[in-house]
Scaffold this motif. Structure first.
Motif, PDB file in Angstrom:
ATOM      1  N   THR A 150      13.913  51.488  28.401  1.00 33.29           N
ATOM      2  CA  THR A 150      14.719  51.707  27.200  1.00 33.29           C
ATOM      3  C   THR A 150      14.292  52.980  26.478  1.00 33.29           C
ATOM      4  O   THR A 150      15.125  53.769  26.025  1.00 33.29           O
ATOM      5  CB  THR A 150      14.605  50.498  26.249  1.00 33.29           C
ATOM      6  OG1 THR A 150      15.067  49.321  26.925  1.00 33.29           O
ATOM      7  CG2 THR A 150      15.430  50.707  24.985  1.00 33.29           C
ATOM      8  N   LEU A 151      12.984  53.203  26.402  1.00 32.92           N
ATOM      9  CA  LEU A 151      12.465  54.385  25.710  1.00 32.92           C
ATOM     10  C   LEU A 151      12.723  55.669  26.479  1.00 32.92           C
ATOM     11  O   LEU A 151      12.633  56.760  25.913  1.00 32.92           O
ATOM     12  CB  LEU A 151      10.962  54.226  25.470  1.00 32.92           C
ATOM     13  CG  LEU A 151      10.541  53.038  24.598  1.00 32.92           C
ATOM     14  CD1 LEU A 151       9.033  53.026  24.405  1.00 32.92           C
ATOM     15  CD2 LEU A 151      11.253  53.058  23.251  1.00 32.92           C
ATOM     16  N   GLU A 152      13.047  55.537  27.759  1.00 28.65           N
ATOM     17  CA  GLU A 152      13.378  56.707  28.578  1.00 28.65           C
ATOM     18  C   GLU A 152      14.870  57.034  28.543  1.00 28.65           C
ATOM     19  O   GLU A 152      15.285  58.069  29.066  1.00 28.65           O
ATOM     20  CB  GLU A 152      12.966  56.451  30.039  1.00 28.65           C
ATOM     21  CG  GLU A 152      11.469  56.312  30.230  1.00 28.65           C
ATOM     22  CD  GLU A 152      11.096  55.811  31.620  1.00 28.65           C
ATOM     23  OE1 GLU A 152       9.894  55.716  31.908  1.00 28.65           O
ATOM     24  OE2 GLU A 152      12.020  55.512  32.403  1.00 28.65           O
ATOM     25  N   GLY A 153      15.663  56.143  27.963  1.00 31.59           N
ATOM     26  CA  GLY A 153      17.115  56.266  28.033  1.00 31.59           C
ATOM     27  C   GLY A 153      17.774  56.595  26.714  1.00 31.59           C
ATOM     28  O   GLY A 153      17.123  56.935  25.722  1.00 31.59           O
ATOM     29  N   GLN A 162       0.695  58.833  30.726  1.00 33.50           N
ATOM     30  CA  GLN A 162       1.959  59.497  31.025  1.00 33.50           C
ATOM     31  C   GLN A 162       2.917  59.438  29.836  1.00 33.50           C
ATOM     32  O   GLN A 162       3.675  60.387  29.596  1.00 33.50           O
ATOM     33  CB  GLN A 162       2.611  58.842  32.248  1.00 33.50           C
ATOM     34  CG  GLN A 162       1.818  58.972  33.526  1.00 33.50           C
ATOM     35  CD  GLN A 162       1.651  60.424  33.957  1.00 33.50           C
ATOM     36  OE1 GLN A 162       2.622  61.155  34.076  1.00 33.50           O
ATOM     37  NE2 GLN A 162       0.413  60.841  34.183  1.00 33.50           N
ATOM     38  N   ALA A 163       2.903  58.321  29.101  1.00 35.62           N
ATOM     39  CA  ALA A 163       3.835  58.117  27.990  1.00 35.62           C
ATOM     40  C   ALA A 163       3.245  58.542  26.648  1.00 35.62           C
ATOM     41  O   ALA A 163       3.861  58.305  25.599  1.00 35.62           O
ATOM     42  CB  ALA A 163       4.252  56.647  27.923  1.00 35.62           C
ATOM     43  N   LEU A 206       8.167  58.457  32.786  1.00 32.58           N
ATOM     44  CA  LEU A 206       7.352  58.071  31.633  1.00 32.58           C
ATOM     45  C   LEU A 206       7.086  59.229  30.687  1.00 32.58           C
ATOM     46  O   LEU A 206       6.951  59.045  29.476  1.00 32.58           O
ATOM     47  CB  LEU A 206       6.029  57.463  32.105  1.00 32.58           C
ATOM     48  CG  LEU A 206       6.129  56.093  32.778  1.00 32.58           C
ATOM     49  CD1 LEU A 206       4.817  55.754  33.493  1.00 32.58           C
ATOM     50  CD2 LEU A 206       6.471  55.013  31.750  1.00 32.58           C
ATOM     51  N   GLY A 207       7.014  60.436  31.230  1.00 33.35           N
ATOM     52  CA  GLY A 207       6.756  61.608  30.392  1.00 33.35           C
ATOM     53  C   GLY A 207       7.868  61.932  29.420  1.00 33.35           C
ATOM     54  O   GLY A 207       7.669  62.724  28.496  1.00 33.35           O
ATOM     55  N   LEU A 208       9.033  61.303  29.604  1.00 30.72           N
ATOM     56  CA  LEU A 208      10.159  61.536  28.693  1.00 30.72           C
ATOM     57  C   LEU A 208      10.008  60.767  27.376  1.00 30.72           C
ATOM     58  O   LEU A 208      10.721  61.042  26.415  1.00 30.72           O
ATOM     59  CB  LEU A 208      11.477  61.107  29.361  1.00 30.72           C
ATOM     60  CG  LEU A 208      11.866  61.854  30.647  1.00 30.72           C
ATOM     61  CD1 LEU A 208      13.145  61.246  31.219  1.00 30.72           C
ATOM     62  CD2 LEU A 208      12.054  63.336  30.369  1.00 30.72           C
ATOM     63  N   ILE A 209       9.107  59.804  27.348  1.00 26.76           N
ATOM     64  CA  ILE A 209       8.986  58.934  26.175  1.00 26.76           C
ATOM     65  C   ILE A 209       8.379  59.697  25.001  1.00 26.76           C
ATOM     66  O   ILE A 209       7.304  60.291  25.104  1.00 26.76           O
ATOM     67  CB  ILE A 209       8.134  57.693  26.510  1.00 26.76           C
ATOM     68  CG1 ILE A 209       8.853  56.839  27.560  1.00 26.76           C
ATOM     69  CG2 ILE A 209       7.843  56.874  25.258  1.00 26.76           C
ATOM     70  CD1 ILE A 209       8.059  55.639  28.034  1.00 26.76           C
ATOM     71  N   LYS A 210       9.074  59.656  23.873  1.00 27.46           N
ATOM     72  CA  LYS A 210       8.610  60.283  22.632  1.00 27.46           C
ATOM     73  C   LYS A 210       8.290  59.258  21.548  1.00 27.46           C
ATOM     74  O   LYS A 210       7.691  59.599  20.530  1.00 27.46           O
ATOM     75  CB  LYS A 210       9.678  61.245  22.115  1.00 27.46           C
ATOM     76  CG  LYS A 210      10.140  62.296  23.133  1.00 27.46           C
ATOM     77  CD  LYS A 210       8.988  63.166  23.611  1.00 27.46           C
ATOM     78  CE  LYS A 210       9.471  64.212  24.610  1.00 27.46           C
ATOM     79  NZ  LYS A 210       8.348  64.992  25.190  1.00 27.46           N
ATOM     80  N   THR A 211       8.709  58.034  21.759  1.00 28.15           N
ATOM     81  CA  THR A 211       8.504  56.958  20.786  1.00 28.15           C
ATOM     82  C   THR A 211       7.036  56.530  20.772  1.00 28.15           C
ATOM     83  O   THR A 211       6.410  56.435  21.830  1.00 28.15           O
ATOM     84  CB  THR A 211       9.380  55.748  21.163  1.00 28.15           C
ATOM     85  OG1 THR A 211      10.734  56.180  21.295  1.00 28.15           O
ATOM     86  CG2 THR A 211       9.294  54.650  20.123  1.00 28.15           C
ATOM     87  N   PRO A 212       6.461  56.239  19.608  1.00 30.49           N
ATOM     88  CA  PRO A 212       5.081  55.728  19.569  1.00 30.49           C
ATOM     89  C   PRO A 212       4.970  54.405  20.328  1.00 30.49           C
ATOM     90  O   PRO A 212       5.787  53.495  20.139  1.00 30.49           O
ATOM     91  CB  PRO A 212       4.820  55.522  18.074  1.00 30.49           C
ATOM     92  CG  PRO A 212       5.783  56.430  17.384  1.00 30.49           C
ATOM     93  CD  PRO A 212       7.006  56.457  18.245  1.00 30.49           C
ATOM     94  N   VAL A 213       3.965  54.308  21.193  1.00 25.59           N
ATOM     95  CA  VAL A 213       3.767  53.117  22.016  1.00 25.59           C
ATOM     96  C   VAL A 213       2.303  52.706  21.969  1.00 25.59           C
ATOM     97  O   VAL A 213       1.402  53.545  22.057  1.00 25.59           O
ATOM     98  CB  VAL A 213       4.177  53.365  23.479  1.00 25.59           C
ATOM     99  CG1 VAL A 213       3.869  52.136  24.343  1.00 25.59           C
ATOM    100  CG2 VAL A 213       5.656  53.727  23.586  1.00 25.59           C
TER     101      VAL A 213
END
Length: 364
Positions: free
Chosen positions: A138-141, A297-298, A268-275
């Motif tokens: 979801t965080l990648e999309g 990666q994220a 995974l490198g596309l994720i910008k949301t805090p995780v």
């Protein structure tokens, strides 16, 4: 006023969450079950959406009051929602689906339904295992902007287990009296929940004996023996283990064989949301090394919980002592605080008193 405020806070804390069932319909026509824990006092703008793992239902988040993440979040003032993936729990049953359908249809429909009902602009996501995989996807999309922050518990962002993981799956399924066979058929049911309830029914003694049997090295691939009790294992098997499609099993075994999750690991490198990515030190399904790799990666924060396994991150002793407080505090640091009803009432009273004071001064 101070004593009254303290009394109201005490009463609201004791009131607990108001629980209610909802539903969402996916764009491909499946009915998804949602369950809500609405807090007595909402203190954060974003609702929390909890996503369960493989052959689980929503009860993994609420097996008992002491270990329940759903209830801890609600007590803190979060509006908490659980979704049940197609084929699981109270969602529409069936067998013609795969993990891709969870990602493309179930998660988006659940997010949109929660946002519509609450009026919030974003959600906070928490996913366990398969639910973590769905969270990463979801965080990648395109829905990433609608997620303010996310937590994964043993999230399956990659799978490096290979043949050893396949053997662990097969061994556990055989313990449950099931077999995958040499060839997994397409679109067939995979029904461990049905099998357990069909075999044991309402025989409390038989359920208790199975809990004791699997609170041992036999259950080690899925939970840490020292982190759980036979009663907790029994509750997991009786209340949370559910059915899915054989296609989902095939997906997981393929991921394990190739060492990564199709369409997720490489993005995974596309994720910008805090995780916040949480691992159990004793997890043999999604080991700490996998979770650490995904976190790197994220660009996520990585935390390893000593003594915890895979499933028990949600209900074991470590969940109550370490995981739940960590998740609640971290989400509170990421969420948008809102004034409670009590806070707003106090502000109105204080404003009225200030106006009255000014009026009295003007008359002097």
């Amino acid at each position: 006023m101070t004593r009254l405020a303290a009394l109201l806070l005490l009463l609201s804390a004791r009131a607990g969450a108001v629980e209610k069932d909802y539903g969402a319909v996916t764009s491909d026509g499946w009915r998804i079950a949602l369950h809500r824990y609405e807090p007595a006092q909402t203190r954060f703008r974003e609702p929390v959406l909890l996503s369960h793992g493989f052959i689980e239902n929503r009860r993994i988040w609420d097996l008992d009051a002491e270990h329940s993440l759903a209830r801890r979040l609600s007590e803190r003032g979060f509006d908490v929602w659980t979704m049940e993936l197609r084929g699981s729990g109270e969602s529409q049953a069936g067998r013609r689906f795969s993990i891709e359908d969870f990602i493309r249809f179930d998660a988006p429909a659940s997010i949109e339904a929660v946002l519509k009902e609450t009026g919030a602009p974003q959600v906070l996501m928490v996913g366990h295992s398969l639910g973590g995989l769905i969270t990463y996807a979801t965080l990648e999309g395109p829905l990433a902007p609608k997620v303010r922050a996310a937590v994964t518990l043993a999230g399956a962002g990659t799978m490096s287990g290979g043949p050893a993981l396949q053997l662990a799956f097969n061994r556990f399924f055989k313990i449950l009296g099931l077999t995958l066979g040499p060839v997994l058929p397409d679109n067939a049911p995979f029904a461990p929940g049905w099998a357990l309830h069909h075999a044991l029914g309402e025989n409390d003694r038989a359920w208790a004996e199975l809990g004791k049997k699997l609170d041992s090295p036999l259950g080690q691939p899925f939970w840490a023996e020292e982190d759980v009790t036979p009663k907790q294992v029994e509750a997991l098997l009786r209340l949370s283990v559910t059915d899915t499609s054989m296609n989902v099993v095939r997906d997981f075994l393929r991921f394990a064989k190739q060492g990564k999750v199709d369409g997720v690991t490489d993005r995974l490198g596309l994720i910008k949301t805090p995780v916040l990515a949480i691992a159990g030190s004793e997890d043999q399904i999604i080991p700490p090394s996998d979770v650490r790799f995904v976190a790197e990666q994220a660009h996520a924060r990585y935390v390893e919980i000593e003594g915890a396994g895979h499933e028990d991150l949600c209900f074991g002793a470590a969940a109550a002592a370490h995981v739940n407080p960590l998740v609640v505090d971290w989400l509170a640091s990421q969420a948008t605080p809102v004034a409670s009803k009590l806070d707003r009432a106090k502000a109105r009273v204080e404003s009225a008193l200030l106006r009255l004071d000014r009026a009295l001064r003007a008359l002097r």
